[in-house]
Design an enzyme around this catalytic site. Structure first.
Site, PDB file in Angstrom:
ATOM      1  N   SER A 539       7.488  16.233   7.035  1.00 49.58           N
ATOM      2  CA  SER A 539       7.331  17.007   5.809  1.00 49.58           C
ATOM      3  C   SER A 539       8.549  17.919   5.632  1.00 49.58           C
ATOM      4  O   SER A 539       9.665  17.438   5.503  1.00 49.58           O
ATOM      5  CB  SER A 539       6.012  17.787   5.844  1.00 49.58           C
ATOM      6  OG  SER A 539       5.663  18.228   4.557  1.00 49.58           O
ATOM      7  N   ASP A 624       0.389  10.003  -0.932  1.00 45.94           N
ATOM      8  CA  ASP A 624       0.715  11.364  -0.482  1.00 45.94           C
ATOM      9  C   ASP A 624       0.846  12.306  -1.681  1.00 45.94           C
ATOM     10  O   ASP A 624       1.722  12.117  -2.526  1.00 45.94           O
ATOM     11  CB  ASP A 624       2.026  11.330   0.311  1.00 45.94           C
ATOM     12  CG  ASP A 624       2.317  12.630   1.034  1.00 45.94           C
ATOM     13  OD1 ASP A 624       1.745  13.663   0.669  1.00 45.94           O
ATOM     14  OD2 ASP A 624       3.137  12.599   1.972  1.00 45.94           O
ATOM     15  N   HIS A 659      -0.483  12.126   3.187  1.00 45.00           N
ATOM     16  CA  HIS A 659       0.477  12.940   3.922  1.00 45.00           C
ATOM     17  C   HIS A 659       0.274  12.869   5.431  1.00 45.00           C
ATOM     18  O   HIS A 659       1.232  12.927   6.198  1.00 45.00           O
ATOM     19  CB  HIS A 659       0.374  14.391   3.444  1.00 45.00           C
ATOM     20  CG  HIS A 659       1.559  15.235   3.790  1.00 45.00           C
ATOM     21  ND1 HIS A 659       2.818  14.983   3.301  1.00 45.00           N
ATOM     22  CD2 HIS A 659       1.681  16.333   4.575  1.00 45.00           C
ATOM     23  CE1 HIS A 659       3.664  15.893   3.755  1.00 45.00           C
ATOM     24  NE2 HIS A 659       3.001  16.718   4.540  1.00 45.00           N
TER      25      HIS A 659
END
Length: 686
Positions: A539, A624, A659
């Site tokens: 991320s 995501d 995610h």
């Protein structure tokens, strides 16, 4: 693992797709891969599938290795296991897992732990036939008769809420879609509050619902500022419902008597730009944790009947060397969670005597988290302790007698002996002279020859302090002589709030140069070399990977970037995307020319150049909502087009998840096995 770039690298018809061109601050931005944003375009899905096929083909020689690593990691896990039960009223709640089943089973027993088990939800049954399954809300009514729960079956973090009568085992007729994680019950056992998300997956509306009613739900609050997230909760005292409205740097809390859940929320302190605060309740007062004139936060109190800011009184003053991270209230105690010198601290305050004492911990570096503590009227604090050497351990701590009881240490099968491993705390010196901590773990006997394979991880954003916690999967690396390092770089809060401030906005590059300095220090001290150093982040930690690879591609042998946030400028300019407007208070507003130029100067996607890059494994999730799949996809395509080396470049997109990757525990282990197999090939490990 040296492989030539095959057909996918050069023959995919990118040139036939439209280029995206727009002007900002007089800068003509040309994005030849903008078309990948359109997931309805068959070419987009075809590209992702081609990349997946390429990744599978390149890693096919490691299939047996992946299976072996998976089995090795699985063998350390006690598959049939039980969480430590916690008491709420007359019930004991817990989860358990069964061998061969990917998801937990939620249960309770009435009266005592010797009672008959009642299965509340079996996630395995609920997930049957689904590629992805996640449980969000799980909340039992105050009278413990009704269970509210919400599920997501795509990874997009848009949950469907349902209500189950635990006595009849019948569902109430209504379902509510597009809800988010937070939820709260009123004390009447019928009125509930939930949040819904907008097109950008931002929780922005609070609704009041009566369980079993077909009457349209009442919109209680609508947050129109795109920079703010809305959440709802209930105090441990069960006296108040708290609505929290927060951006990255500003908070507002509104409260409502939980015994009057149809009433109107009242503002405790109106939002003031740059002022953050959180609220806890105890009897006739609110405790307020705030950074107003206190960068490391301070604790205030105010009378419930009139909590205006002018009535606030200091309980714990601001300290330059201690970050006050949280506060929990019990009937006779306050518990303060602090961080000093990068190390977590827990202070217990007796509200009757005024006496305060710290909880002592046995290691010099560790993490501690508050556990399940639903009861207000108790002297017992449950917390979880872990370190790089100690598996996650649940303790019950008597705040009166100061005695602690180990309820459970997560078992590590196969004879794990932590005395065979060692940890160290090192410091690298950043270009501006700042000492940056590094946490190291390795198997004893490792010598600093410069030839050790080493995996360094980092994050460095949003004030998140990278945890020095145990992971049994790491043993697969440690037992083969791999050294593991965590770089506690600026942008996190390890060393206090200033540590965070010094790694954001126009100081963001400190995050990247800190990480580079950590790598250089480990090489200089003989722990590894550039031919043996691998790095990993996800991320915003994927942004870190991209920026570091652009700045110093020669520093490392290989890198793994999970769901990387790499197209910084384009994403944050687009307020229709999740989180974008909120991100302005973390990275800066690119509509301002100063911030635009600064962000563009480090954005990984914008700074890919014609040069050699190390071997790279990139992952994405098609659903995501936090880092859109096209960011890693575009980054991969641009790297393929421009890089001058023959090192392997892999993109693996999970077409059924978001995610966090795969949802089941077995599929998650397979993802780790693939990562490790990639690293093994780069290090030449067996």
């Amino acid at each position: 693992m040296q492989v030539p770039e095959i057909a996918i690298a050069k023959t995919f018809p990118i040139a036939e797709k439209r280029h995206h061109v727009h002007m900002i601050h007089g800068d003509e931005r040309v994005d030849p891969y903008f078309w990948m944003r359109d997931r309805t375009d068959p070419a987009t899905i075809a590209y992702l599938k081609d990349e997946n096929a390429y990744t599978e083909a390149v890693l096919k020689p490691t299939e047996d290795l992946q299976k072996a690593l998976y089995q090795e990691m699985l063998a350390r896990i006690q598959e049939t296991d039980l969480s430590v039960p916690y008491r709420k009223g007359n019930y004991w709640y817990y989860t358990r897992t069964e061998e061969g089943k990917a998801y937990p089973i939620h249960c309770r027993k009435q009266g005592s732990l010797d009672g008959k088990e009642e299965v509340l939800l079996d996630q395995n049954q609920m997930a049957e036939g689904l590629e992805y399954f996640a449980l969000g809300i799980f909340s039992v009514s105050p009278n413990q008769r009704i269970l509210a729960y919400a599920v997501d079956t795509s990874g997009a973090e848009r949950f469907t809420l349902r209500f189950l009568d635990l006595e009849t085992r019948e569902h109430f007729p209504e379902t509510v879609s597009d809800v988010y994680y937070s939820f709260a019950w009123g004390n009447d056992n019928r009125t509930v509050f939930y949040t819904q998300v907008d097109e950008a997956t931002r929780p922005y509306k609070l609704f009041r619902h009566t369980v079993g009613s077909s009457t349209p739900d009442e919109l209680v609050y609508h947050e129109t500022d795109d920079a703010y997230f809305l959440s709802i909760g209930r105090t441990r005292s069960e006296a108040y419902l708290l609505m929290h409205l927060g951006s990255k740097v500003t908070s507002e809390v509104q409260y409502l008597d939980a015994n009057q859940p149809t009433g109107a929320f009242q503002v405790l302190q109106p939002r003031t730009q740059g002022v953050e605060y959180d609220v806890e309740h105890h009897s006739d007062r609110f405790y307020i944790l705030t950074n107003q004139d206190a960068i490391n936060f301070k604790l205030m109190q105010a009378p419930v009947e009139d909590p205006r800011p002018e009535r606030w009184e200091t309980v714990v003053p601001h300290r330059d060397d201690v970050l006050l991270e949280g506060v929990s209230a019990f009937i006779n105690h306050l518990v303060l969670y602090e961080r000093e010198g990068g190390i977590p601290q827990v202070q217990v305050c007796n509200l009757t005597s005024g006496e305060q004492h710290p909880i002592d911990f046995p290691e010099s570096s560790y993490e501690v988290y508050e556990g399940a503590n639903p009861e207000f009227d108790t002297p017992v604090l449950r917390f979880t302790y872990t370190s790089l050497l100690t598996p996650s351990s649940v303790f019950d701590y008597d705040m009166n007698t100061r005695e602690r009881e180990l309820k459970k240490e997560t078992p590590v099968l196969g004879g794990y002996d932590k005395s065979q491993y060692a940890t160290e705390r090192l410091h690298a010196i950043a270009p501006d002279g700042t000492a940056v901590p590094i946490s190291l773990v390795y198997k004893k006997g490792i010598e600093k020859t410069g030839n050790n394979p080493l995996l360094m991880e980092g994050y460095g954003s949003y004030g998140f302090s990278y945890p020095v916690s145990f992971g049994s999967t790491r043993l697969t690396l440690l037992n083969r002589g791999v050294v593991m390092a965590i770089a506690h770089i600026r942008g996190g809060s390890e060393m206090g709030r200033r540590w965070y401030e010094d790694g954001k906005f126009l100081n963001k590059k400190n995050t990247f140069t800190d990480f580079i300095a950590c790598g250089e220090h480990l090489i200089k001290e003989g722990w590894t070399s550039s031919d043996h150093l691998a790095i990993q982040g996800g991320s915003a930690g994927g942004l870190l990977m991209g920026a570091v690879l652009n700045m110093r591609p020669d520093l490392v042998k290989a890198a793994i970037a999970h769901v990387p946030f790499v197209d910084v400028v384009t994403t944050i300019l687009d307020t229709s995307l999740p989180l974008s407007a909120m991100e302005w208070e973390e990275w800066g507003n690119p509509n301002d020319p100063v911030y635009y130029e600064y962000m563009k100067s480090y954005s990984p996607y914008d700074n890919v150049e014609a040069k050699d890059y190390p071997a790279l494994l990139i992952t994405a999730g098609l659903n995501d909502p936090r880092v859109s799949y096209w960011e890693p996809a575009k980054w991969t395509a641009k790297l393929r087009d421009r890089k001058t080396d023959t090192h392997v470049l892999l993109l693996k997109t999970n077409m059924e998840a978001g995610h966090g990757g795969a949802s089941g525990r077995y599929e998650h282990l397979k993802e780790i096995a693939l990562d490790y197999a990639f690293l093994f090939t780069q290090w030449g490990l067996r």
